[in-house]
Design an enzyme around this catalytic site. Structure first.
Site, PDB file in Angstrom:
ATOM      1  N   VAL A   1       0.147   8.399   1.925  1.00  0.00           N
ATOM      2  CA  VAL A   1       0.764   9.306   2.899  1.00  0.00           C
ATOM      3  C   VAL A   1       2.027   8.723   3.534  1.00  0.00           C
ATOM      4  O   VAL A   1       2.839   9.461   4.095  1.00  0.00           O
ATOM      5  CB  VAL A   1      -0.228   9.733   4.012  1.00  0.00           C
ATOM      6  CG1 VAL A   1      -1.383  10.539   3.446  1.00  0.00           C
ATOM      7  CG2 VAL A   1      -0.720   8.529   4.813  1.00  0.00           C
TER       8      VAL A   1
ATOM      9  N   GLY B   1      -7.086  10.491   3.856  1.00  0.00           N
ATOM     10  CA  GLY B   1      -7.993   9.349   3.984  1.00  0.00           C
ATOM     11  C   GLY B   1      -9.439   9.788   4.036  1.00  0.00           C
ATOM     12  O   GLY B   1     -10.219   9.319   4.871  1.00  0.00           O
ATOM     13  N   ALA B   2      -9.803  10.699   3.098  1.00  0.00           N
ATOM     14  CA  ALA B   2     -11.144  11.302   3.183  1.00  0.00           C
ATOM     15  C   ALA B   2     -12.172  10.604   2.304  1.00  0.00           C
ATOM     16  O   ALA B   2     -13.334  10.991   2.305  1.00  0.00           O
ATOM     17  CB  ALA B   2     -11.060  12.781   2.804  1.00  0.00           C
TER      18      ALA B   2
ATOM     19  N   SER C   1      -6.627   6.912  18.500  1.00  0.00           N
ATOM     20  CA  SER C   1      -7.575   5.851  18.882  1.00  0.00           C
ATOM     21  C   SER C   1      -7.434   5.602  20.377  1.00  0.00           C
ATOM     22  O   SER C   1      -6.352   5.812  20.946  1.00  0.00           O
ATOM     23  CB  SER C   1      -7.236   4.558  18.131  1.00  0.00           C
ATOM     24  OG  SER C   1      -7.893   3.459  18.741  1.00  0.00           O
TER      25      SER C   1
ATOM     26  N   ARG D   1     -13.519   7.686   2.574  1.00  0.00           N
ATOM     27  CA  ARG D   1     -14.486   6.809   3.254  1.00  0.00           C
ATOM     28  C   ARG D   1     -14.525   7.124   4.751  1.00  0.00           C
ATOM     29  O   ARG D   1     -13.647   7.800   5.273  1.00  0.00           O
ATOM     30  CB  ARG D   1     -14.071   5.341   3.082  1.00  0.00           C
ATOM     31  CG  ARG D   1     -14.274   4.824   1.677  1.00  0.00           C
ATOM     32  CD  ARG D   1     -13.891   3.358   1.567  1.00  0.00           C
ATOM     33  NE  ARG D   1     -12.461   3.136   1.577  1.00  0.00           N
ATOM     34  CZ  ARG D   1     -11.826   2.279   2.385  1.00  0.00           C
ATOM     35  NH1 ARG D   1     -12.513   1.553   3.248  1.00  0.00           N
ATOM     36  NH2 ARG D   1     -10.516   2.126   2.329  1.00  0.00           N
TER      37      ARG D   1
ATOM     38  N   LYS E   1      -0.864   4.288  17.161  1.00  0.00           N
ATOM     39  CA  LYS E   1      -1.720   5.355  17.687  1.00  0.00           C
ATOM     40  C   LYS E   1      -1.122   5.951  18.972  1.00  0.00           C
ATOM     41  O   LYS E   1      -1.270   7.143  19.240  1.00  0.00           O
ATOM     42  CB  LYS E   1      -3.134   4.833  17.938  1.00  0.00           C
ATOM     43  CG  LYS E   1      -3.855   4.380  16.657  1.00  0.00           C
ATOM     44  CD  LYS E   1      -4.033   5.511  15.657  1.00  0.00           C
ATOM     45  CE  LYS E   1      -4.879   5.106  14.468  1.00  0.00           C
ATOM     46  NZ  LYS E   1      -5.114   6.211  13.526  1.00  0.00           N
TER      47      LYS E   1
ATOM     48  N   TYR F   1      -1.305  -1.590  15.575  1.00  0.00           N
ATOM     49  CA  TYR F   1      -2.256  -0.473  15.527  1.00  0.00           C
ATOM     50  C   TYR F   1      -2.139   0.381  16.797  1.00  0.00           C
ATOM     51  O   TYR F   1      -2.028   1.615  16.734  1.00  0.00           O
ATOM     52  CB  TYR F   1      -3.666  -1.033  15.372  1.00  0.00           C
ATOM     53  CG  TYR F   1      -4.732   0.009  15.178  1.00  0.00           C
ATOM     54  CD1 TYR F   1      -4.890   0.657  13.954  1.00  0.00           C
ATOM     55  CD2 TYR F   1      -5.593   0.345  16.217  1.00  0.00           C
ATOM     56  CE1 TYR F   1      -5.891   1.619  13.784  1.00  0.00           C
ATOM     57  CE2 TYR F   1      -6.587   1.304  16.051  1.00  0.00           C
ATOM     58  CZ  TYR F   1      -6.733   1.929  14.831  1.00  0.00           C
ATOM     59  OH  TYR F   1      -7.712   2.880  14.659  1.00  0.00           O
TER      60      TYR F   1
HETATM   61  P1  NAP Z   1     -11.815   3.409   6.761  1.00  0.00           P
HETATM   62  O1  NAP Z   1     -13.285   3.516   6.618  1.00  0.00           O
HETATM   63  O2  NAP Z   1     -11.140   2.106   6.509  1.00  0.00           O
HETATM   64  O3  NAP Z   1     -11.162   4.534   5.819  1.00  0.00           O
HETATM   65  C1  NAP Z   1      -9.779   4.647   5.743  1.00  0.00           C
HETATM   66  C2  NAP Z   1      -9.407   5.821   4.865  1.00  0.00           C
HETATM   67  O4  NAP Z   1      -7.972   5.942   4.847  1.00  0.00           O
HETATM   68  C3  NAP Z   1      -9.843   5.636   3.424  1.00  0.00           C
HETATM   69  O5  NAP Z   1     -10.258   6.893   2.927  1.00  0.00           O
HETATM   70  C4  NAP Z   1      -8.567   5.185   2.719  1.00  0.00           C
HETATM   71  O6  NAP Z   1      -8.517   5.562   1.343  1.00  0.00           O
HETATM   72  C5  NAP Z   1      -7.525   5.965   3.499  1.00  0.00           C
HETATM   73  N1  NAP Z   1      -6.170   5.418   3.420  1.00  0.00           N
HETATM   74  C6  NAP Z   1      -5.745   4.184   3.799  1.00  0.00           C
HETATM   75  N2  NAP Z   1      -4.428   4.062   3.575  1.00  0.00           N
HETATM   76  C7  NAP Z   1      -4.002   5.246   3.058  1.00  0.00           C
HETATM   77  C8  NAP Z   1      -2.755   5.735   2.634  1.00  0.00           C
HETATM   78  N3  NAP Z   1      -1.647   4.992   2.681  1.00  0.00           N
HETATM   79  N4  NAP Z   1      -2.679   7.008   2.163  1.00  0.00           N
HETATM   80  C9  NAP Z   1      -3.803   7.777   2.076  1.00  0.00           C
HETATM   81  N5  NAP Z   1      -5.014   7.358   2.475  1.00  0.00           N
HETATM   82  C10 NAP Z   1      -5.115   6.099   2.952  1.00  0.00           C
HETATM   83  O7  NAP Z   1     -11.341   3.835   8.219  1.00  0.00           O
HETATM   84  P2  NAP Z   1     -12.045   4.729   9.343  1.00  0.00           P
HETATM   85  O8  NAP Z   1     -12.680   3.825  10.296  1.00  0.00           O
HETATM   86  O9  NAP Z   1     -12.800   5.842   8.730  1.00  0.00           O
HETATM   87  O10 NAP Z   1     -10.738   5.311  10.062  1.00  0.00           O
HETATM   88  C11 NAP Z   1     -10.274   6.628   9.889  1.00  0.00           C
HETATM   89  C12 NAP Z   1      -9.253   6.925  10.984  1.00  0.00           C
HETATM   90  O11 NAP Z   1      -9.888   6.794  12.259  1.00  0.00           O
HETATM   91  C13 NAP Z   1      -8.077   5.953  10.978  1.00  0.00           C
HETATM   92  O12 NAP Z   1      -6.900   6.643  11.301  1.00  0.00           O
HETATM   93  C14 NAP Z   1      -8.432   4.980  12.077  1.00  0.00           C
HETATM   94  O13 NAP Z   1      -7.295   4.376  12.640  1.00  0.00           O
HETATM   95  C15 NAP Z   1      -9.128   5.913  13.059  1.00  0.00           C
HETATM   96  N6  NAP Z   1      -9.998   5.215  14.015  1.00  0.00           N
HETATM   97  C16 NAP Z   1     -11.075   4.489  13.564  1.00  0.00           C
HETATM   98  C17 NAP Z   1     -11.877   3.835  14.502  1.00  0.00           C
HETATM   99  C18 NAP Z   1     -13.085   3.024  14.104  1.00  0.00           C
HETATM  100  O14 NAP Z   1     -13.664   2.365  15.002  1.00  0.00           O
HETATM  101  N7  NAP Z   1     -13.512   3.044  12.843  1.00  0.00           N
HETATM  102  C19 NAP Z   1     -11.565   3.917  15.863  1.00  0.00           C
HETATM  103  C20 NAP Z   1     -10.465   4.651  16.262  1.00  0.00           C
HETATM  104  C21 NAP Z   1      -9.692   5.312  15.325  1.00  0.00           C
HETATM  105  P3  NAP Z   1      -9.156   4.639   0.164  1.00  0.00           P
HETATM  106  O15 NAP Z   1     -10.660   4.755   0.288  1.00  0.00           O
HETATM  107  O16 NAP Z   1      -8.658   5.292  -1.070  1.00  0.00           O
HETATM  108  O17 NAP Z   1      -8.668   3.251   0.400  1.00  0.00           O
END
Ligand code: NAP
Length: 246
Positions: A63, A11-12, A141, A14, A158, A154
């Site tokens: 994944v 998931g790199a 998370s 974005r 986590k 969610y």
């Molecule tokens: P995001 O901006 O929505 O980015 C999600 C990334 O995951 C994207 O690169 C997306 O790829 C990829 N992805 C989604 N489904 C996938 C799959 N089935 N196989 C491979 N890649 C996949 O999310 P983020 O906020 O950066 O979150 C990253 C991680 O941090 C997540 O695990 C999230 O639960 C965790 N997190 C985030 C927050 C927050 O506040 N943002 C807080 C706690 C934890 P595409 O670009 O190709 O769609």
């Protein structure tokens, strides 16, 4: 801090995963980038990473698909010969009150966030085991520590990921492999972009440091955990939440 190492980041394309990829490349690591649906973002990131004079390749893979994950790991090991650092970052959220959660949404969240991380760990394990080294960082998370209303799937995924982290840490320690989790709070990415206006203001008011986090707040810790400086740390869950869950 990571010179000569190779990192696979799921998931790199974005958000947090993208920043972890950039920071690890700036620290000297070669980067294997995974994404699922945004080839343009992934390619743009590859170009940024190549400027750091490290190797970088892109792997499209869902994944949550066990067989596709195996093929991706085979491809990465073919291209880079080994992987030192795995960051299980790919994740989705489908927020809703329990009564409104659709079965498919529940399953998708569990399949990507929890089973997806297991898939990659399982397929990479034989290579880690052979080399008797490797470090795994799971992006969990604070929801998985505390529970969160409207985030049943969610938070459960986590919480499961945190239990998986501790299990992997115990089971693989004898092979010289470490496994830790990072538990972010509110980080400004596409995932949290729907939180706006007064709701966002109120949320931020509940954070002791009075601001939302940025992807770089998480990526700096990921670089440290991936480095040799953290070689005696395993099974930990470290919050990056501005004090939200004190
Ligand atoms: P995001 O901006 O929505 O980015 C999600 C990334 O995951 C994207 O690169 C997306 O790829 C990829 N992805 C989604 N489904 C996938 C799959 N089935 N196989 C491979 N890649 C996949 O999310 P983020 O906020 O950066 O979150 C990253 C991680 O941090 C997540 O695990 C999230 O639960 C965790 N997190 C985030 C927050 C927050 O506040 N943002 C807080 C706690 C934890 P595409 O670009 O190709 O769609």
């Amino acid at each position: 801090m990571l010179k000569g190492k190779t990192a696979l980041i799921t998931g790199a394309s974005r958000g947090i995963g993208r920043q972890i990829a950039i920071d690890m490349a700036q620290s000297g690591a070669n980067i294997a980038l995974n994404y699922i649906g945004n080839p343009n973002e992934a390619e743009a990131l590859r170009q940024i990473i190549l400027e750091e004079n490290v190797s970088c390749a892109i792997y499209e893979c869902d994944v949550s698909d066990y067989n596709a994950s195996k093929k991706m790991i085979d491809d990465v090991l073919n291209d880079f010969s080994n992987v030192d650092i795995l960051v299980n970052n790919a994740g989705i959220a489908r927020d809703n009150p329990i009564l409104r959660i659709k079965e498919k949404d529940y399953n998708d969240v569990m399949d990507i966030n929890l089973k997806g991380s297991f898939n990659i760990i399982k397929h990479l394990y034989p290579s880690f085991m052979k080399r008797r080294s490797g470090t795994i960082i799971n992006i969990a998370s604070v929801c998985g520590l505390r529970g969160w209303q409207w985030q049943a799937s969610y938070a459960a995924s986590k919480g499961g990921l945190i239990a998986l982290t501790k299990t992997v840490a115990k089971e693989l320690a004898g092979r010289g492999i470490t496994c830790n989790a990072i538990a972010p709070g509110l980080i400004e990415t596409d995932m949290t972009a729907s939180l706006t206006g007064d709701k966002k203001k109120d949320f931020i008011a509940s954070i002791p440091l009075m601001r939302a986090g940025q992807p770089s707040d998480v990526s700096k810790l990921a670089v440290f955990l991936a480095s040799d400086l953290a070689s005696y740390i395993t099974g930990e869950v470290i919050k990056v939440d501005g004090g939200l869950c004190i």
